[in-house]
Enzyme design. Structure first.
Site, PDB file in Angstrom:
ATOM      1  N   ASP A 244      -9.228   4.282  -1.506  1.00 51.40           N
ATOM      2  CA  ASP A 244     -10.135   4.676  -0.432  1.00 51.40           C
ATOM      3  C   ASP A 244     -11.442   5.277  -0.929  1.00 51.40           C
ATOM      4  O   ASP A 244     -11.629   6.493  -0.935  1.00 51.40           O
ATOM      5  CB  ASP A 244      -9.412   5.656   0.496  1.00 51.40           C
TER       6      ASP A 244
ATOM      7  N   ASP B 104       0.868  -1.189   0.000  1.00 50.72           N
ATOM      8  CA  ASP B 104       0.000   0.000   0.000  1.00 50.72           C
ATOM      9  C   ASP B 104       0.906   1.240   0.000  1.00 50.72           C
ATOM     10  O   ASP B 104       2.126   1.126   0.152  1.00 50.72           O
ATOM     11  CB  ASP B 104      -0.860  -0.083   1.278  1.00 50.72           C
TER      12      ASP B 104
ATOM     13  N   GLU C 299       2.654   5.107  -3.898  1.00 49.52           N
ATOM     14  CA  GLU C 299       2.668   6.122  -4.989  1.00 49.52           C
ATOM     15  C   GLU C 299       4.007   6.827  -5.094  1.00 49.52           C
ATOM     16  O   GLU C 299       4.376   7.180  -6.221  1.00 49.52           O
ATOM     17  CB  GLU C 299       1.540   7.135  -4.748  1.00 49.52           C
TER      18      GLU C 299
HETATM   19  C1  NOJ Z   1      -4.583   3.315   2.855  1.00 51.94           C
HETATM   20  C2  NOJ Z   1      -5.263   2.218   2.116  1.00 51.94           C
HETATM   21  O1  NOJ Z   1      -5.854   2.709   0.936  1.00 51.94           O
HETATM   22  C3  NOJ Z   1      -6.283   1.551   3.011  1.00 51.94           C
HETATM   23  O2  NOJ Z   1      -6.918   0.520   2.326  1.00 51.94           O
HETATM   24  C4  NOJ Z   1      -5.608   1.050   4.256  1.00 51.94           C
HETATM   25  O3  NOJ Z   1      -6.564   0.492   5.125  1.00 51.94           O
HETATM   26  C5  NOJ Z   1      -4.886   2.190   4.965  1.00 51.94           C
HETATM   27  N1  NOJ Z   1      -3.964   2.798   4.053  1.00 51.94           N
HETATM   28  C6  NOJ Z   1      -4.142   1.731   6.213  1.00 51.94           C
HETATM   29  O4  NOJ Z   1      -3.112   0.876   5.865  1.00 51.94           O
END
Ligand code: NOJ
Length: 972
Positions: free
Chosen positions: A625, A545, A548
């Site tokens: 998200d 995650d 970017e």
């Molecule tokens: C951002 C991610 O997009 C999300 O899915 C994740 O739960 C959080 N980071 C925490 O790691």
């Protein structure tokens, strides 16, 4: 408005945190360049190809383009046009001075001087065999060079010398034009000349950042606007830009093409909108600059987490495409022009032309041209270059249960048990960042996860897996061996002054692993070994995650562009590839981890948020998200369709919505839609209420369970579709234009889709309170409701009843669908389950379908350990047969087929069965054994009469034939 809706509508992206085109110097300069060029009738594009420089040798044309500057200097730009065996052409332009390193950097920068030329090392893995058939043509018009190439020499590239431009033709008709509008712009290197500051005028102070450039750029005289050439500030950060202005831009036109798709990732319609203002249009270009966009908005060209600079243009029966291989920040403007009906023009089929303008901050101009003519030809050629989706393990396409966070190992065990208690299938449970000790990756919090191995072993009892998150930011804290090594081995990304770069993310102060560095990747690879990342075992996989990369205190929530990576490339040069390099390293780590321990090593699974062209080779992506709100459920479908036609079909969205608490209705509808996401995972923010399916209560839990079971029953079809993607790049869920490229009415449809090649057409409900669904049928064919065989006839729009417990889901006549109907706890437990074949008879009375199957976990399929069957029903002989489709055999073939001998077809259902079968109670069945047909056996055929609106159907129960061998069933 209830509390929840109010909360959701308060959530809005902070626009001020992200640049508009006007606030991005190079974007603004190039838009202004375009405005000037297009409004000046005497615009003379300043780029010309010197005919004397042109050479054509063995499929590659080289030459030098001269750019005449506003001060009448000549800048030399080496050009290469390569023609590949596949029919793909590639135009590459560099800048001689920078290529030779013959420039000066400002601020004593240590950055590399060249234009970034390594994007291909990350993105391209095949399809670049030079064409032997491509040849220069003598009948070129004066002032042009013409190359004939491609399959059956049907393609032509007509290169105009002055001003430089290229027209690509197929069968004599122009499909794609480069620089036809003269917007080619390669900002050449020049030293900074300090000029006296312009006098301030009244009102200047109120101008926002970037606006001066806009004003200056619109000057018709086009005196070059230098205000954004050098150090550039945004949101309190200053980018030192040591190489000055260096953007590349080009206009690409698709004459006669009204629809364009691609340039993922954006939250908007599949068919891309115009971007230069007007009713219902965007006024910003589509932006590609991988970013952690908090609370992203719907229907927007704003950038998101990943970038795929690949675009297809489509018109009736023709698709073409371009791939803009550039890893720097990129903006794409789209406009459409209606051409008047000119009887002399050959633009039959459409009077609309789509014009695009591609603008990148730095790097080479490197563009690939695909001439189709079918959508799959274009996607196939693009994925031949950038790679096909790796065939995932079967568990990876089953259901994943995630939330931020399962808080203890006992919590995980409990959720696992509850799924069993409620008889809800699932394959994978996920751990978000809280499992670590203080956000230090590769550790477990000893208080909350004292026994990770015990936890993983419990999961393994039902062939379930764990996915644990590992992010690229490494906590800057003492007594953490990982950060000590990262620093002592100098493997992190650097500041512009070449010292280690420090920024903020989840752990607080952090450093970032530089996966562009071979040493960095090698080190990363070691970290996942079972003896290093203790507590993991073979059923543990990884989620990357924030790659970017997301940097909480960085400009636009990412890294400063003047940061330095391996070999001193600036971050600006390679930003959009950054996320992919991490996943690449993680993928290699998982491969290495198992190779060390075990010969029967399993295929890696990695989920990524950030991606680039080529990331599809390494795992799955999800759309980040989203919110627990109906518009986000709705938007997920075009977004995933867009990923599918962009060569990255293993894509999903957080089921239930990440932020906020979904109503039970929304959650239920989201599971029904999610059952059709190629990557199917429920996920939720740490502040949300728990929402595991069994918590919803009745009737919701039961309805969600049915949606999950539908996914599991159809896993053989999903897996076969993934196999197809893994050898051809084909999308897994397919939009109307892809399946019906001649049906103009369907080119803009993006809320319904087909699953694989099975004629399975779904249109999940995405609106609150909706109880019926209009489905568009493109062809004159019968479509049956998947569940009750209600019959519809295309073409046209039909209304399908869709109360909460029903998913609008149809079967198009002419297909055979493989299923496994026995409910299990996980997909691994279905390995030896029997099959059901659903034969769907349409207008022709014939049907066919395929099945690909292997052990679902190892690489044995590469040694022939798989079966691939074609089932076909011919109305002329009333016979259903199973034939071998396997492309090759290998050392694992026998063993695998032997294992599968016990796996049988337990049911054949014929939907739309001919009335003549009524009362004829038997079928005759023969099997292939050792190359011969066995003696015929008779098996009962159950008949079910037509009921009002519903098709007649027949069932052969327990024909007893093997799924992996040849057989025939003769119907009456
Ligand atoms: C951002 C991610 O997009 C999300 O899915 C994740 O739960 C959080 N980071 C925490 O790691």
């Amino acid at each position: 408005m209830d509390e929840l809706l109010a909360a959701v509508s308060r959530m809005m992206v902070k626009h001020e945190n992200f640049k508009t085109c006007a606030q991005s110097g190079f974007c603004n300069r190039n838009r202004a360049y375009a405005d000037n060029a297009l409004s000046t009738s005497k615009w003379a594009a300043p780029y010309s190809l010197d005919p004397a420089s042109v050479r054509f040798d063995k499929g590659v044309l080289t030459g030098t383009i001269s750019k005449k500057t506003t001060t009448n200097e000549i800048v030399r730009l080496p050009l290469t046009v390569a023609f590949y065996e596949s029919g793909t052409a590639r135009v590459t332009l560099d800048e001689e001075k920078r290529q030779k390193g013959d420039i000066e950097l400002r601020h004593a920068s240590k950055a590399k001087k060249q234009r970034y030329n390594e994007a291909e090392q990350w993105a391209i893995v095949g399809g670049t065999t030079i064409s032997t058939g491509a040849a220069t043509s003598k009948d070129a018009e004066k002032g042009t060079t013409k190359i004939v190439y491609g399959p059956a020499s049907k393609f032509e590239a007509v290169i105009r010398h002055v001003p430089f431009g290229v027209e690509f033709k197929r069968d004599g008709e122009t499909q794609i034009k480069l620089n036809d509008r003269g917007l080619l712009n390669m900002e050449h290197w020049r030293p900074k000349v300090d000029k006296p500051a312009p006098e301030k005028k009244e009102g200047d102070d109120e101008k926002k950042e970037g606006e001066e450039a806009m004003a200056a750029g619109s000057d018709k005289e086009m005196a070059e606007d230098e205000s954004t050439w050098w150090d550039e500030s945004f949101g309190g950060n200053t980018d030192s830009k040591p190489r000055g202005p260096e953007s590349v831009a080009l206009d690409i036109e698709f004459p006669g093409y009204e629809h364009v798709y691609g340039v993922a990732e954006h939250a908007g319609p599949l068919s891309l909108k115009e971007t230069r203002g007007g009713d219902g249009k965007y006024s910003e270009p589509y932006r590609l600059y991988n970013s952690d966009v908090f609370e992203y908005e719907m229907d927007s060209p704003m950038t998101l987490y990943g970038a795929i600079p690949f675009m297809q243009a489509h018109k009736k029966d023709s698709t073409v495409g371009v791939f803009w291989l550039n890893a720097a920040e990129t903006w794409v403007d789209i406009t459409k022009a209606t051409t008047s009906a000119n009887p002399l023009s050959f633009g039959i089929g459409s009077s609309v032309t789509t014009q695009t303008h591609w603008i990148s901050e730095a790097g080479l101009l490197d563009v690939f041209i695909f001439l189709g003519p079918k959508p799959q030809d274009v996607i196939g050629a693009y994925t031949e270059l950038t790679g096909y989706t790796q065939l995932p393990q079967q568990f990876a396409i089953a259901y994943h249960q995630c939330r931020w966070n399962y808080v203890t190992d006992e919590d995980v065990r409990d959720v696992d048990r509850k799924f069993d208690k409620y008889k809800i299938p699932y394959d994978v449970i996920w751990l978000d960042i809280e499992y670590t000790e203080g956000k230090k990756y590769f550790t477990w919090d000893p208080m909350t996860f004292p026994d990770p191995l015990g936890m993983n072993k419990q999961l393994d009892e039902h062939e379930r897996k764990l996915v644990a998150i590992i992010d690229p930011h490494i906590k800057n804290e003492g007594n953490y061996p990982i950060v000590e090594e990262l620093k002592s081995k100098d493997l992190a990304v650097h500041n512009k002054d070449d010292t280690i770069y420090e920024g903020w993310c989840w752990p607080g102060s952090s450093y970032w692993i530089d996966c562009f560095s071979p040493k960095g990747r090698e080190w990363w690879k070691g970290l996942f070994r079972y003896d290093k990342f203790k507590g993991t075992m073979k059923n543990v996989f990884i989620w990357n995650d924030m790659n970017e990369p997301s940097v909480f205190n960085g400009p636009e929530t990412t890294m400063p562009k003047d940061n330095l990576h391996h070999d001193h490339w600036e971050h600006r040069d390679l930003h959009n590839i950054n996320g992919m390099t991490l996943v690449n390293a993680t993928y290699d780590a998982l491969l290495a981890r198992d190779k060390v321990e075990d010969k029967h090593h399993v295929r890696p699974f990695v989920l990524t948020r950030s991606f680039y062209s080529g990331s599809q080779r390494l795992g799955a992506m999800w759309t980040g998200d989203n919110q627990a709100a109906w518009p986000h459920l709705e938007a997920s479908i075009p977004m995933l369709l867009s990923m599918g036609v962009s060569g990255f079909p293993f894509a999903g969205a957080d089921v239930g919505g990440f932020f906020g608490n979904p109503s039970k209705e929304l959650l239920t509808r989201w599971y029904q839609a999610g059952a059709f996401y190629p990557f199917f995972r429920g996920h939720a923010h740490i502040d949300t209420r728990r929402r595991e399916p069994y918590l919803a209560g009745e009737p919701y839990t039961e309805i969600i369970t049915q949606a999950l079971r539908l996914r599991y029953a159809l896993l053989p079809a999903w897996y076969t579709a993934f196999h197809e993607a893994s050898v051809s790049g084909a999308p897994i869920i397919r939009p109307n234009y892809y399946v019906h490229p001649g049906d103009e009415k369907g080119f803009g449809i993006d809320d319904q889709f087909y699953l694989g090649s099975y004629g399975l057409l779904a249109k999940p409900v995405t609106k609150e309170g909706q109880e019926g669904q209009d489905i568009y049928l493109a062809d004159k064919e019968k479509y049956y409701d998947y569940f009750d065989f209600w019959t519809y006839e295309g073409p046209g729009t039909v209304n399908v009843a869709a109360p909460l417990d029903t998913i609008p889901f149809l079967m198009q006549g002419g297909h055979i669908i493989p299923r496994r109907d026995r409910p299990r706890r996980s997909s691994g437990l279905m390995r030896y389950d029997p099959f059901t074949l659903v034969v769907v008879l349409g207008n022709s009375g014939d049907a066919e379908g395929t099945l690909y199957l292997d052990d679902g976990e190892s690489f044995d399929f590469q040694d022939g350990g798989y079966l691939h069957r074609r089932f076909s029903y011919a109305s002329s002989t009333s016979t259903l047969m199973s034939e071998d489709l396997a492309a090759s055999t290998g050392k694992k073939t026998k063993e695998y087929l032997k294992q599968m001998e016990k796996v049988r077809v337990e049911k054949v259902i014929i939907v739309g069965a001919p009335a003549a079968w009524k009362g004829k109670g038997e079928v005759e069945l023969s099997e292939e054994q050792g190359g011969k047909s066995s003696a015929a056996r008779k098996v009962a055929l159950d008949w079910h009469d037509k009921e009002e609106g519903k098709a007649a159907w027949a069932v052969v129960r327990d024909p007893g034939v093997q799924i992996g061998s040849g057989w025939k069933i003769a119907f009456p």
